[in-house]
Enzyme design. Structure first.
Site, PDB file in Angstrom:
ATOM      1  N   GLU A  21     -13.559 -21.145 -31.420  1.00  0.00           N
ATOM      2  CA  GLU A  21     -14.038 -22.307 -32.195  1.00  0.00           C
ATOM      3  C   GLU A  21     -15.566 -22.345 -32.283  1.00  0.00           C
ATOM      4  O   GLU A  21     -16.230 -22.897 -31.408  1.00  0.00           O
ATOM      5  CB  GLU A  21     -13.535 -23.612 -31.561  1.00  0.00           C
ATOM      6  N   LYS A  42     -10.969 -21.252 -35.274  1.00  0.00           N
ATOM      7  CA  LYS A  42     -11.020 -22.708 -35.540  1.00  0.00           C
ATOM      8  C   LYS A  42     -12.410 -23.070 -36.047  1.00  0.00           C
ATOM      9  O   LYS A  42     -13.318 -23.329 -35.264  1.00  0.00           O
ATOM     10  CB  LYS A  42     -10.691 -23.461 -34.243  1.00  0.00           C
TER      11      LYS A  42
HETATM   12  P1  13P Z   1     -11.880 -32.899 -34.229  1.00  0.00           P
HETATM   13  O1  13P Z   1     -10.774 -32.533 -35.182  1.00  0.00           O
HETATM   14  O2  13P Z   1     -11.891 -34.361 -33.874  1.00  0.00           O
HETATM   15  O3  13P Z   1     -13.201 -32.371 -34.676  1.00  0.00           O
HETATM   16  O4  13P Z   1     -11.543 -32.200 -32.861  1.00  0.00           O
HETATM   17  C1  13P Z   1     -11.219 -30.878 -32.852  1.00  0.00           C
HETATM   18  C2  13P Z   1     -11.662 -30.248 -31.601  1.00  0.00           C
HETATM   19  O5  13P Z   1     -10.865 -29.698 -30.894  1.00  0.00           O
HETATM   20  C3  13P Z   1     -13.075 -30.258 -31.262  1.00  0.00           C
HETATM   21  O6  13P Z   1     -13.313 -29.319 -30.256  1.00  0.00           O
END
Ligand code: 13P
Length: 333
Positions: A180, A223
């Site tokens: 991510e 992500k």
């Molecule tokens: P949000 O969809 O609220 O941005 O959260 C996703 C997430 O896992 C952030 O690390």
């Protein structure tokens, strides 16, 4: 590489996480973030309340038709739910994968307050433990700010290497890594083209290092953020522009072996997140990867508000949560 607890290959688990009509629920808020979410609805942040909210979501009937996996925080994976069950048993009984956030947050390192992510020390030992507790996938978040001279080379490279080292260790431990890199695109007054440039630069570098470290691309998920103008930008973008800019960046950076891209919601409203995902899936049919979700706030916000910490609102909370999950699931068609 095989996930021995389920006898499935990591590539198979990655595919299941982005199965048609399904996506991931990010419920891995740290204790501090969960306190903010509960404060906002007037509920005290106790271990029981933090856990109860996750139980409410995970026990809602039909939840598994939209959710393939849930990312958890250590506290929720490790302790029984208020109903006495371990959440990984509950999820597995519904064929939903339990996942675990394994990074330890970010640290600021320069005058621009850019960050890199902590958590590699002792990671392998923690992964072995989490696997024993039932986790089949993991998540690590890197964060980048947008500006004219940032992200700096140091921020981009240190975070890419962190993500690659994490992903490699996770695969070696027999779990699927979610990588991510979150560009904070909504913060500021920049236009969509600067968001596109920064997101492209970050993703190119992330995949450069993932490949250098030998991370198996068919056994991971990406992500990312969607590509958006800053909240304070005078020129806002249409859903079509957002879909087009986002997919253009992904096409330029994400290798076709990656089975799926699961977007974060990043502060967008539930309706915006759902609409933009739907646009991407309706406008672009010939993509090599699945375009799915790993929303936190966008999936939980309406349910949390309907709940308000009251027993009598339990059904309303589950209904609101499920209604959103259904809309997000439909946005994948
Ligand atoms: P949000 O969809 O609220 O941005 O959260 C996703 C997430 O896992 C952030 O690390």
């Amino acid at each position: 590489m095989t996930d021995q607890t389920m006898g499935k290959s990591l590539a198979q688990v990655a595919k299941e996480l982005v199965a048609p009509k399904k996506g991931i629920l990010a419920a891995d808020e740290s204790t501090g973030t969960m306190k903010k979410r509960l404060d906002a609805i007037g509920v005290e942040s106790t271990p029981v309340n933090r856990s109860l909210w996750r139980e409410i979501m995970a026990t809602s009937a039909g939840f598994d038709s939209a959710i393939s996996g849930v990312i958890l925080f250590d506290e929720t994976l490790r302790n029984p739910l208020p109903n006495g069950q371990m959440i990984s048993d509950l999820l597995k009984s519904k064929n939903v994968h339990p996942g675990i956030k394994v990074d330890k947050g970010t640290i600021k390192f320069n005058a621009e307050e850019e960050t890199f992510t902590l958590g590699l020390d002792g990671l392998t030992e923690r992964l072995i433990e989490y696997k024993g507790l039932g986790a089949t996938f993991a998540k690590w978040r890197a964060v980048y700010k947008v500006g004219n001279s940032i992200p700096s080379e140091a921020a981009v490279m240190s975070n890419s290497i962190g993500l690659a080292e994490y992903a490699l260790l996770v695969q070696k431990a027999g779990l699927v890594p979610i990588v991510e890199p979150e560009v904070l695109v909504l913060e500021g007054d920049h236009d969509i083209s600067l968001s596109r440039k920064v997101t492209e630069k970050v993703l190119k570098d992330v995949f450069y290092w993932l490949e250098k470290f030998g991370v198996k691309l068919d056994s991971m998920l990406l992500k990312p953020n969607m590509v958006l103008p800053g909240k304070k930008c005078p020129t806002q973008a249409t859903a079509e522009e957002i879909a087009k800019e986002t997919v253009t960046v992904l096409r330029a950076t994400v290798p076709s072996q990656v089975p799926g891209i699961v977007f974060l919601s990043g502060g967008l409203t539930p309706d915006q997140s759902t609409e933009y995902l739907k646009k991407m899936n309706t406008m672009f049919k010939d993509l090599p990867w699945q375009l799915s979700y790993s929303f936190g706030r966008a999936l939980q916000q309406e349910g949390l508000q309907a709940w308000g910490g009251k027993k009598e609102n339990l059904k309303a909370a589950q209904d609101a949560f499920l209604a959103r999950a259904k809309k997000v699931s439909e946005a994948r068609e």
